[in-house]
Every structure is written in structure tokens, then in C-alpha cells.
Write a protein that holds these residues in place. Structure first.
Motif, PDB file in Angstrom:
ATOM      1  N   LYS A  46       0.821  -1.221   0.000  1.00 15.92           N
ATOM      2  CA  LYS A  46       0.000   0.000   0.000  1.00 15.92           C
ATOM      3  C   LYS A  46       0.851   1.266   0.000  1.00 15.92           C
ATOM      4  CE  LYS A  46      -3.986  -0.424   2.156  1.00 15.92           C
ATOM      5  NZ  LYS A  46      -5.013  -0.477   3.233  1.00 15.92           N
ATOM      6  N   ARG A  54      -6.638   5.265  -3.410  1.00 20.99           N
ATOM      7  CA  ARG A  54      -5.426   4.588  -3.863  1.00 20.99           C
ATOM      8  C   ARG A  54      -5.730   3.268  -4.540  1.00 20.99           C
ATOM      9  NH1 ARG A  54      -2.799   3.889   1.666  1.00 20.99           N
ATOM     10  NH2 ARG A  54      -5.000   3.472   2.033  1.00 20.99           N
ATOM     11  N   GLY A  55      -6.780   2.580  -4.014  1.00 24.12           N
ATOM     12  CA  GLY A  55      -7.143   1.270  -4.563  1.00 24.12           C
ATOM     13  C   GLY A  55      -7.396   1.341  -6.053  1.00 24.12           C
ATOM     14  N   THR A 102      -6.082  -9.751   4.205  1.00 29.68           N
ATOM     15  CA  THR A 102      -7.282 -10.106   4.945  1.00 29.68           C
ATOM     16  C   THR A 102      -8.290 -10.724   3.991  1.00 29.68           C
ATOM     17  OG1 THR A 102      -6.900  -8.211   6.378  1.00 29.68           O
ATOM     18  CG2 THR A 102      -9.125  -9.150   6.393  1.00 29.68           C
ATOM     19  N   GLU A 107     -17.453  -5.216   3.309  1.00 34.58           N
ATOM     20  CA  GLU A 107     -16.771  -3.938   3.513  1.00 34.58           C
ATOM     21  C   GLU A 107     -17.785  -2.910   4.006  1.00 34.58           C
ATOM     22  OE1 GLU A 107     -14.133  -2.515   0.516  1.00 34.58           O
ATOM     23  OE2 GLU A 107     -13.212  -4.468   0.182  1.00 34.58           O
ATOM     24  N   ASN A 199     -12.393   3.098   6.329  1.00 36.13           N
ATOM     25  CA  ASN A 199     -13.075   2.738   5.086  1.00 36.13           C
ATOM     26  C   ASN A 199     -12.153   1.935   4.183  1.00 36.13           C
ATOM     27  OD1 ASN A 199     -15.059   2.613   3.142  1.00 36.13           O
ATOM     28  ND2 ASN A 199     -14.371   4.489   2.128  1.00 36.13           N
ATOM     29  N   ASP A 213      -8.472   0.033   6.538  1.00 32.81           N
ATOM     30  CA  ASP A 213      -7.850   1.302   6.162  1.00 32.81           C
ATOM     31  C   ASP A 213      -8.058   2.241   7.346  1.00 32.81           C
ATOM     32  OD1 ASP A 213      -6.637   3.332   4.759  1.00 32.81           O
ATOM     33  OD2 ASP A 213      -8.260   3.642   3.323  1.00 32.81           O
TER      34      ASP A 213
HETATM   35  P1  GDP Z   1      -8.014   3.596  -0.538  1.00 31.83           P
HETATM   36  O1  GDP Z   1      -8.506   3.144  -1.890  1.00 31.83           O
HETATM   37  O2  GDP Z   1      -6.951   4.628  -0.649  1.00 31.83           O
HETATM   38  O3  GDP Z   1      -9.121   3.997   0.378  1.00 31.83           O
HETATM   39  O4  GDP Z   1      -7.265   2.316   0.110  1.00 31.83           O
HETATM   40  P2  GDP Z   1      -7.851   1.123   1.025  1.00 31.83           P
HETATM   41  O5  GDP Z   1      -6.862   0.847   2.083  1.00 31.83           O
HETATM   42  O6  GDP Z   1      -9.229   1.409   1.473  1.00 31.83           O
HETATM   43  O7  GDP Z   1      -7.863  -0.102   0.028  1.00 31.83           O
HETATM   44  C1  GDP Z   1      -8.687  -0.119  -1.120  1.00 31.83           C
HETATM   45  C2  GDP Z   1      -9.345  -1.457  -1.300  1.00 31.83           C
HETATM   46  O8  GDP Z   1      -8.356  -2.470  -1.448  1.00 31.83           O
HETATM   47  C3  GDP Z   1     -10.211  -1.907  -0.129  1.00 31.83           C
HETATM   48  O9  GDP Z   1     -11.506  -1.363  -0.180  1.00 31.83           O
HETATM   49  C4  GDP Z   1     -10.215  -3.403  -0.332  1.00 31.83           C
HETATM   50  O10 GDP Z   1     -11.235  -3.784  -1.239  1.00 31.83           O
HETATM   51  C5  GDP Z   1      -8.866  -3.684  -0.987  1.00 31.83           C
HETATM   52  N1  GDP Z   1      -7.957  -4.271   0.015  1.00 31.83           N
HETATM   53  C6  GDP Z   1      -7.111  -3.628   0.838  1.00 31.83           C
HETATM   54  N2  GDP Z   1      -6.489  -4.497   1.672  1.00 31.83           N
HETATM   55  C7  GDP Z   1      -6.965  -5.714   1.345  1.00 31.83           C
HETATM   56  C8  GDP Z   1      -6.732  -7.042   1.849  1.00 31.83           C
HETATM   57  O11 GDP Z   1      -5.956  -7.263   2.789  1.00 31.83           O
HETATM   58  N3  GDP Z   1      -7.410  -8.047   1.270  1.00 31.83           N
HETATM   59  C9  GDP Z   1      -8.279  -7.849   0.244  1.00 31.83           C
HETATM   60  N4  GDP Z   1      -8.926  -8.888  -0.276  1.00 31.83           N
HETATM   61  N5  GDP Z   1      -8.551  -6.628  -0.245  1.00 31.83           N
HETATM   62  C10 GDP Z   1      -7.897  -5.566   0.300  1.00 31.83           C
END
Ligand code: GDP
Ligand code: MN
Length: 402
Positions: A46, A54-55, A102, A107, A199, A213
Motif C-alpha cells: 500500500k 489509492r485502490g 485479509t 466492507e 473505510n 484502512d
Molecule cells: P483507498 O482506496 O486509498 O481507500 O485504500 P484502502 O486501504 O481502502 O484499500 C482499497 C481497497 O483495497 C479496499 O476497499 C479493499 O477492497 C482492498 N484491500 C485492501 N487491503 C486488502 C486485503 O488485505 N485483502 C483484500 N482482499 N482486499 C484488500
């Protein structure tokens, strides 16, 4: 002030809020050792930037083996990540968080902020968590659950149940949510946060709750009593000009337009921006040099405005009450001695020592246009910026910068 995700997650741990196990690296070479330390066979990589989304932007990647982790860390570190929240230039990635993955069943969304009208800390929750919470809020606001905590009574069990049932939680998950909300509420209060957001908050495949997150924004006005939190600041994530302004005790905010504004007093600065807009221009910044402005501080402010390559003209609008107009003029002349000024300047000085100030500007070799009224000043600066823009044909490299 914003914290990085890994910093927020450390705070979460301190307050008993469950988060995935993870480590931060600043080089790709360190990634392999971290994978070994964390164990397992897959990891999440990440990018750490002060922006969400970021996702969707390739900043969160599930890596299938150690080589893939190293490759992703190498790709992200040193790059700039552009997300829908970062602005078009993106934010620099200097740190990458590597976590155990995870298995996600659901979610959810959970956040805390201050409801100023209600004078309460507000919990917002939604069963539709993950990456599109903004769309949920815009299209189906009824799907967002809200509870407001009374500062004397604290978080009540019935409030936890309302959130839990709204999120579709059951059994032991309800008590887990209660512990999590309690920890978040204590964290929010103790750290003087302005926003804490989880979130997604996930229900794992085995039914546990986990903060996947974490986002924490702190109230700048309370940082003086949180030295440890203040030390977590990452200037690389902040607007360079805003950070510089802060160091000189100037209230400066970058904006999108091309007319630099140097004003004393926040109210006059706002009115000046309105006026520029009214006359068809667009301010490049908000800048309040403050009531006790010295020539040196005005010089810094002026240099700051000129360092923005977007700036096509500068409007100086000073009402000399406590501040003396001759000091302002001295500051401008001092700044101009140090940097080349390639843009027109329109000055409106009014009040204490205005005549001396204007005389000093006239005596300098600066090409300054003066204006007697606010309307005249706005008219002149808008015309000057348009003329300047036309003459250089939108070439971004020729601004008023050094
Ligand atoms: P953001 O997009 O910057 O808000 O970053 P997040 O930390 O919320 O991550 C974005 C998405 O990546 C999450 O909503 C999850 O769907 C996915 N994600 C993040 N970590 C994991 C993980 O450990 N396992 C899985 N399966 N998906 C993850
Ligand atoms: Mn997120």
C-alpha cells in the motif's frame, strides 16, 4: 494536519482497535525481509500518501509472492501517485506499507467527525463501505447511519446497537463494534482529531471486525498540545508553498487562478478574492499577511506569491490600521530586490502612512500601478493578468517566479 495510514493504524493499535499486521518500508530492498517477518505467502502493498482512492489508482496491490511485493514496492517508491483526491500532479510515495492480507466477507464504512451545529462528535456508518462511499452519500444518503455522542454522557450502548444493526452485524460482532467505537471515540477526543475514518471496516471471512484502512486528520489549532503527533508530520505530502507560508506565520492557501493576492486581514482577503472574481478574474491564492506585518514578512509573502508559476499579475490590497502602509511598501521593495518580477503589480494602499507607502513604491524602479479604490484595483489587475496571459500565449514556464 493529516497522518499517513500506517501512522493512523499505530494510533488505532494504541487504542485497542484491531488492524492488520504490517510494516513500513522506504526501499524495495527492505521489502523481502518484511515479508519474512510478517509470515504468510501473500501480502498487500500500500502506497502511503495523504489521499484516498489509492485502490482504484494502483496504489493498493495484492501481491502473490515476495518477488511481486518487491516489484510493486520498487514501482511505487519514488513515483507520484495520482488518485481522484490527490490533484492532477499526484503525491510523492516515499513509504510503502506491507501488510498481511485479509479475507474479506463484507466492507463497511465508519467515521467520526465534529458536528459543529450539534456540538457533538458524530459517528457516521454505512453498510455500503469500500471505495465508493462518496457515491453512497450523494445518491442514497438514507443509507448512512448517524449517532451523535453527548460529551458528558459518552457513547451509549443503545447508540452502538443502532450502528451495529444498521450495519447488519450480529452476535459477538456487536460487542466488538462497541469496543471499536469506544476506542475510536477515545482516540478522537484525546488526539483532538477533526476526522477519523475507517473505510473499509471489514467483516473478515471468519466473522471478525478489522480496520482495513485508517485515516486520521488532526485539528491544527490543537497541535500545540500534541508534540508527539506533530512530529508525525510529512511535509512532502503538503503544499510546499503552504508549508513555507506556515513557517513565516502567513495565512496562505493555494488556489487555481492566476492573480496573486497580498492582503492584510482575513476578511479583507476574502472580500478581495470576491472582488477579483466579480471583475472576471481568478485568484491564485488567499494570503493574509496578518495585523502585525513587518517588512521582512511582507517580503516573504511577496516572494511566495511570485514563486507560483501560475501567477500573471499581483494585487496588493492593504488597509493600514495597525499595520503601516510604508512598512508594506518597504517589504515589497525588499522582495523585488531579491527576485525578478516578471508580472504587473497593482497596489491599493489605504490608511496609516498610505502616502509614504505609495511614494516609496513610486521612487523604486518597480512598474507598479496604483489604484484609489477596491473596484479600480480589481479592474486593473484583471485587465493586467489577461494582457499578460495573452502576451505570453499561456506558456506556463514564464511566470513571475525567480
Ligand atoms: P483507498 O482506496 O486509498 O481507500 O485504500 P484502502 O486501504 O481502502 O484499500 C482499497 C481497497 O483495497 C479496499 O476497499 C479493499 O477492497 C482492498 N484491500 C485492501 N487491503 C486488502 C486485503 O488485505 N485483502 C483484500 N482482499 N482486499 C484488500
Ligand atoms: Mn480506504
Amino acid at each position: 494536519m493529516n497522518l499517513h495510514e500506517f501512522q493512523s493504524k499505530q494510533l488505532f493499535r494504541d487504542y485497542g482497535i484491531p488492524v492488520p499486521d504490517g510494516r513500513v518500508v522506504t526501499t524495495a530492498d527492505a521489502a523481502a525481509a518484511v515479508c519474512a517477518e510478517l509470515g504468510g505467502s501473500r501480502w498487500v502493498v500500500k502506497a502511503q500518501v495523504h489521499a484516498g482512492g489509492r485502490g482504484k489508482a494502483g496504489g493498493v496491490v495484492l501481491a502473490e509472492d515476495v518477488a511481486h511485493v518487491v516489484e510493486e514496492a520498487r514501482r511505487l517508491l519514488g513515483a507520484r501517485l495520482v488518485t481522484h483526491q490527490s490533484g492532477p500532479e499526484g503525491l510523492p510515495v516515499t513509504q510503502v506499507l506491507i501488510e498481511q492480507p485479509t479475507a474479506i466477507a463484507r466492507e463497511l464504512y465508519l467515521s467520526l467527525l465534529v458536528d459543529r451545529a450539534a456540538e457533538r462528535i458524530l459517528f457516521m456508518a454505512s453498510a455500503s463501505g469500500g471505495m465508493d462511499i462518496e457515491a453512497v452519500a450523494a445518491q442514497t444518503p438514507e443509507r448512512i447511519i448517524q449517532v451523535r455522542v453527548h460529551p458528558a454522557a459518552g457513547l451509549q450502548p443503545y447508540q452502538v446497537r443502532r450502528v451495529a444493526f444498521g450495519l447488519g452485524l450480529e452476535g459477538a460482532q456487536i460487542a466488538s463494534l462497541g469496543r471499536m467505537m469506544d476506542g475510536l471515540y477515545r482516540l478522537f477526543s484525546a488526539c483532538d482529531a477533526s476526522l477519523v475514518e475507517v473505510n473499509p471496516l471489514v467483516v473478515t471471512a471468519s466473522g471478525e471486525l478489522l480496520a482495513l484502512d485508517a485515516k486520521v486528520n488532526l485539528d491544527d489549532n490543537a497541535l500545540y498540545r500534541h508534540a508527539a503527533l506533530e512530529s508525525l508530520r510529512d511535509p512532502a505530502q503538503e503544499d510546499a508553498r503552504e508549508a513555507k507560508a506556515k513557517a513565516h506565520e502567513l495565512n496562505y492557501i493555494s488556489l487555481d487562478g492566476n492573480i496573486g493576492c497580498l492582503v492584510n486581514g482575513a476578511g479583507l482577503a476574502m472580500a478581495t478574492m470576491d472582488l477579483v472574481k466579480l471583475h472576471g478574474g481568478a485568484p491564485a491564492n488567499f494570503l493574509d499577511v496578518g495585523g502585525g506585518a513587518t517588512a521582512a514578512r511582507v517580503a516573504e509573502a511577496f516572494k511566495l506569491i511570485l514563486s507560483d508559476p501560475k501567477v500573471r499579475a499581483v494585487l496588493v490590497n492593504i488597509f493600514g490600521g495597525i499595520v503601516r502602509c510604508d512598512l508594506i511598501a518597504e517589504g515589497i521593495v525588499q522582495a523585488v530586490r531579491e527576485v525578478r518580477v516578471g508580472v504587473p503589480i497593482v497596489v491599493r494602499l489605504e490608511g496609516t502612512n498610505a502616502e509614504q507607502g505609495l511614494a516609496m513604491l513610486a521612487a523604486s524602479d518597480l512598474a507598479v500601478e496604483t489604484a484609489a479604490s477596491l473596484t479600480e484595483a480589481a479592474d486593473k489587475v484583471v485587465a493586467a493578468s489577461a494582457a499578460r496571459d495573452a502576451s505570453i500565449g499561456g506558456d506556463q514556464s514564464i511566470g513571475g517566479h525567480q
